[in-house]
Motif scaffolding. Structure first.
Motif, short mmCIF file in Angstrom:
data_model
loop_
_atom_site.label_atom_id
_atom_site.label_comp_id
_atom_site.label_asym_id
_atom_site.label_seq_id
_atom_site.Cartn_x
_atom_site.Cartn_y
_atom_site.Cartn_z
N THR A 58 0.83 -1.21 0.00
CA THR A 58 0.00 0.00 0.00
C THR A 58 0.86 1.26 0.00
N PHE A 59 1.90 1.25 0.84
CA PHE A 59 2.74 2.44 0.94
C PHE A 59 3.62 2.63 -0.29
N TRP A 60 4.33 1.57 -0.71
CA TRP A 60 5.35 1.71 -1.74
C TRP A 60 4.80 1.63 -3.16
N ILE A 61 3.58 1.13 -3.34
CA ILE A 61 3.04 0.99 -4.69
C ILE A 61 1.77 1.80 -4.89
N ASP A 62 0.83 1.70 -3.94
CA ASP A 62 -0.49 2.29 -4.15
C ASP A 62 -0.55 3.77 -3.81
N GLU A 63 0.13 4.19 -2.77
CA GLU A 63 0.05 5.59 -2.34
C GLU A 63 1.00 6.48 -3.14
N PRO A 64 0.72 7.80 -3.18
CA PRO A 64 1.61 8.73 -3.90
C PRO A 64 3.01 8.72 -3.28
N GLN A 65 4.01 8.93 -4.11
CA GLN A 65 5.39 8.92 -3.64
C GLN A 65 5.68 10.16 -2.80
N ARG A 66 6.38 9.97 -1.71
CA ARG A 66 6.82 11.08 -0.87
C ARG A 66 8.16 11.58 -1.38
N GLU A 67 8.42 12.86 -1.15
CA GLU A 67 9.60 13.49 -1.74
C GLU A 67 10.69 13.81 -0.73
N ASP A 68 10.33 13.94 0.53
CA ASP A 68 11.32 14.31 1.54
C ASP A 68 12.28 13.16 1.78
N GLY A 69 13.59 13.41 1.54
CA GLY A 69 14.58 12.35 1.62
C GLY A 69 14.70 11.70 2.99
N LEU A 70 14.73 12.52 4.06
CA LEU A 70 14.87 11.95 5.40
C LEU A 70 13.63 11.15 5.80
N GLU A 71 12.48 11.60 5.34
CA GLU A 71 11.25 10.86 5.62
C GLU A 71 11.27 9.51 4.91
N VAL A 72 11.68 9.53 3.64
CA VAL A 72 11.76 8.28 2.88
C VAL A 72 12.82 7.36 3.48
N ALA A 73 13.90 7.92 4.00
CA ALA A 73 14.93 7.11 4.63
C ALA A 73 14.35 6.34 5.81
N ARG A 74 13.49 6.99 6.58
CA ARG A 74 12.87 6.32 7.73
C ARG A 74 11.96 5.19 7.27
N PHE A 75 11.18 5.45 6.23
CA PHE A 75 10.30 4.40 5.71
C PHE A 75 11.09 3.28 5.04
N ASP A 76 12.25 3.61 4.48
CA ASP A 76 13.12 2.59 3.89
C ASP A 76 13.59 1.62 4.98
N GLU A 77 14.02 2.17 6.11
CA GLU A 77 14.41 1.32 7.24
C GLU A 77 13.26 0.40 7.64
#
Length: 237
Positions: free
Chosen positions: A121-140
């Motif tokens: 849902t997060f990585w495919i269905d929802e719109p992509q987030r642009e903030d790098g540090l935020e994405v880094a947290r979700f990547d972890e």
């Protein structure tokens, strides 16, 4: 040397709680590049900035030293540990072993774990987030969720520990817009391969995905770290 002050005054906070607050603040300063590898500082400096005594500061620093984030020098204060590239590469090698095994176990499960549907849902269905540090947290969280969903609690604990140790490297990686876009694409592809029980393909993609981050370790320079330091942090000493 830059440090975020935690100006909450000399309250009646328990010594243990105060030391923990300082410990967490200093760790966040390291992960957020306010304290850079090689930066030196004294216990007095931190105590003055946070308006506390040296006792909880010293306790917090000893905790950080035990975890490998700082080191003490006789009569010359403390230092954030310089980068040990070989050490980080070894952590990435361990990470690859754990995550490849997790993928193997996930693909062998009869039912797709609920956690994977949430990741989709997060990585495919929802719109992509642009903030790098935020994405880094979700990547972890993506990688930790894969290992946790595999069902081995001890393996997940080891993976969480090493995830924290390499956090500073990964956050630096996500200061680049291209890496944010690539992460979305690669996570989506890995997830679909797992859901479709394509074990070898999922493992291959995951290993390639982690290898890119591992390669970035050798590209890191002190100049890049200084560029990553928050511009609005005016607490330089």
């Amino acid at each position: 040397m830059q440090l975020t002050g935690a100006r909450q005054g000399r309250t009646k906070t328990r010594p243990e709680g105060l030391a923990e607050r300082i410990y967490l603040q200093l760790k966040d300063d390291i992960f957020s590049f306010r304290l850079l590898p090689g930066d030196r500082f004294s216990e007095n400096e931190i105590a003055e900035r946070m308006e506390v005594s040296r006792t909880p500061v010293r306790q917090a620093l000893f905790w950080l030293e035990r975890e490998g984030y700082v080191e003490v020098f006789f009569r010359s204060g403390w230092q954030v540990r310089p980068f040990d590239f070989e050490y980080f590469e070894q952590l990435y090698d361990l990470r690859i072993v754990l995550e490849l095994e997790a993928v193997k176990r996930l693909c062998a499960q009869i039912e797709t774990p609920v956690a994977l549907h949430a990741l989709k849902t997060f990585w495919i269905d929802e719109p992509q987030r642009e903030d790098g540090l935020e994405v880094a947290r979700f990547d972890e969280e993506f990688h930790m969720a894969l290992v946790e969903a595999a069902g081995n609690g001890e393996m997940a604990k080891i993976h969480r520990d090493l995830t924290e140790k390499i956090r500073i490297i990964r956050r630096l990686d996500f200061t680049q817009d291209a890496r944010v876009n690539a992460t979305y694409h690669e996570h989506a592809s890995i997830l679909l391969a797992i859901i479709q029980r394509q074990t070898e393909e999922a493992q291959r993609q995951l290993q390639d995905h982690i290898a890119v981050s591992k390669a970035e370790v050798r590209k890191i320079t002190l100049h890049m770290l200084h560029q990553a330091r928050p511009e609005n942090d005016n607490t330089a000493s």
